[in-house]
Design an enzyme around this catalytic site. Sequence first.
Site, PDB file in Angstrom:
ATOM      1  N   ASP A  68      42.357  43.308  43.379  1.00 54.73           N
ATOM      2  CA  ASP A  68      42.465  42.518  42.155  1.00 54.73           C
ATOM      3  C   ASP A  68      42.495  43.374  40.902  1.00 54.73           C
ATOM      4  O   ASP A  68      42.236  44.574  40.936  1.00 54.73           O
ATOM      5  CB  ASP A  68      41.308  41.498  42.096  1.00 54.73           C
ATOM      6  CG  ASP A  68      39.965  42.102  42.481  1.00 54.73           C
ATOM      7  OD1 ASP A  68      39.857  43.331  42.508  1.00 54.73           O
ATOM      8  OD2 ASP A  68      39.026  41.342  42.754  1.00 54.73           O
ATOM      9  N   ASN A 137      28.581  34.002  44.073  1.00 55.02           N
ATOM     10  CA  ASN A 137      28.997  32.633  44.411  1.00 55.02           C
ATOM     11  C   ASN A 137      29.863  32.614  45.674  1.00 55.02           C
ATOM     12  O   ASN A 137      30.482  31.609  45.991  1.00 55.02           O
ATOM     13  CB  ASN A 137      29.752  31.988  43.243  1.00 55.02           C
ATOM     14  CG  ASN A 137      30.988  32.785  42.835  1.00 55.02           C
ATOM     15  OD1 ASN A 137      31.325  33.780  43.473  1.00 55.02           O
ATOM     16  ND2 ASN A 137      31.668  32.335  41.794  1.00 55.02           N
ATOM     17  N   HIS A 139      32.465  34.655  46.176  1.00 52.75           N
ATOM     18  CA  HIS A 139      33.871  35.053  45.987  1.00 52.75           C
ATOM     19  C   HIS A 139      34.182  36.369  46.693  1.00 52.75           C
ATOM     20  O   HIS A 139      33.315  37.230  46.852  1.00 52.75           O
ATOM     21  CB  HIS A 139      34.280  35.066  44.507  1.00 52.75           C
ATOM     22  CG  HIS A 139      33.736  36.183  43.686  1.00 52.75           C
ATOM     23  ND1 HIS A 139      33.162  35.984  42.457  1.00 52.75           N
ATOM     24  CD2 HIS A 139      33.705  37.517  43.885  1.00 52.75           C
ATOM     25  CE1 HIS A 139      32.805  37.145  41.934  1.00 52.75           C
ATOM     26  NE2 HIS A 139      33.116  38.097  42.786  1.00 52.75           N
ATOM     27  N   GLU A 144      37.622  32.555  43.671  1.00 48.11           N
ATOM     28  CA  GLU A 144      36.401  31.838  43.298  1.00 48.11           C
ATOM     29  C   GLU A 144      36.273  30.556  44.124  1.00 48.11           C
ATOM     30  O   GLU A 144      37.266  30.085  44.706  1.00 48.11           O
ATOM     31  CB  GLU A 144      36.466  31.462  41.809  1.00 48.11           C
ATOM     32  CG  GLU A 144      36.616  32.641  40.863  1.00 48.11           C
ATOM     33  CD  GLU A 144      35.323  33.422  40.637  1.00 48.11           C
ATOM     34  OE1 GLU A 144      34.352  33.243  41.405  1.00 48.11           O
ATOM     35  OE2 GLU A 144      35.286  34.207  39.687  1.00 48.11           O
TER      36      GLU A 144
HETATM   37  C1  F6R Z   1      36.178  43.613  43.108  1.00 49.45           C
HETATM   38  C2  F6R Z   1      36.045  42.374  43.829  1.00 49.45           C
HETATM   39  C3  F6R Z   1      34.866  41.482  43.676  1.00 49.45           C
HETATM   40  C4  F6R Z   1      33.529  42.197  43.935  1.00 49.45           C
HETATM   41  C5  F6R Z   1      32.353  41.241  43.813  1.00 49.45           C
HETATM   42  C6  F6R Z   1      31.034  41.944  44.020  1.00 49.45           C
HETATM   43  O1  F6R Z   1      37.424  44.231  43.442  1.00 49.45           O
HETATM   44  O2  F6R Z   1      36.938  42.074  44.541  1.00 49.45           O
HETATM   45  O3  F6R Z   1      34.992  40.433  44.605  1.00 49.45           O
HETATM   46  O4  F6R Z   1      33.563  42.769  45.206  1.00 49.45           O
HETATM   47  O5  F6R Z   1      32.375  40.658  42.542  1.00 49.45           O
HETATM   48  O6  F6R Z   1      30.808  42.832  42.977  1.00 49.45           O
HETATM   49  P1  F6R Z   1      29.601  43.850  42.976  1.00 49.45           P
HETATM   50  O7  F6R Z   1      29.878  44.855  44.058  1.00 49.45           O
HETATM   51  O8  F6R Z   1      29.646  44.495  41.610  1.00 49.45           O
HETATM   52  O9  F6R Z   1      28.353  43.065  43.232  1.00 49.45           O
END
Ligand code: F6R
Length: 246
Positions: A68, A137, A139, A144
């Site tokens: 992403d 959440n 994701h 989301e």
């Molecule tokens: C980032 C991504 C997000 C993160 C998720 C967890 O490329 O795809 O889904 O993996 O937000 O983020 P952290 O590791 O910062 O808790």
Amino acid sequence: MIKFVCAKDYDEMSRKAANVISAQMVMKANSVLGLATGSTPIGTYACLVERYEKGDLDFSKITSVNLDEYKGLTHDNDQSYYYFMNDNLFSKVNIDLNNTYVPDGTIEDSAEACAKYDEIVRATGGVDLQLLGLGHNGHIGFNEPAEVFPKGTHCVTLAQSTIDANARFFASKEEVPTQAYTMGIQTIMNAKKILMVVSGADKADIVAKAFFGDVTPNVPASILQLHQDVTIVGDEAAFSKIKDMI
Ligand code: F6R
């Protein structure tokens, strides 16, 4: 099938996740790696860099596709995921930058940006190993909670909880982009193998819900229960609510 690998802390989680990626790279030198950003995989990337520096890993034939990117951020913005990948991995190993792909957040037309990225992923021949983090959440990528599982790359409006969680990386909450381009759930599920990293007590509830609860687009990561080859490497804190079930 989901295999849970428990590590005592973040450092051990990072080493164990790097072991899985290293094994993939050794077994298939021209692997297509699906990569993630966020705070959790930073230690994993640091381990991979260390192993490259020791001469144990070769990135020269690797192709990477990232999950992403924030819409609207240029490559030189230090909060863009393009910048993150260069900073944490690409600039430190012998990967050919021409073989690294991140959705292009600078393309204003969402339909064009997403179609272009789907074509890039398709042209790689498919992801061998997809690295994922887990949002509070549920994701994955920026998919989301929703009514349905989105298929291909699409433009999302970020949930307020995601904006709040990411605000720590920006000077103020107002600067956090509100939209992003993300690979869809089908693209993620098409990966031959999936490796998720999770760390910290704040992820314990969502780990239990996503992997021992119902499969629902309300908890996007729950779809991984239906993938044939998922490894989740977590530390004791993240696995604290599921330790009796794994
Ligand atoms: C980032 C991504 C997000 C993160 C998720 C967890 O490329 O795809 O889904 O993996 O937000 O983020 P952290 O590791 O910062 O808790």
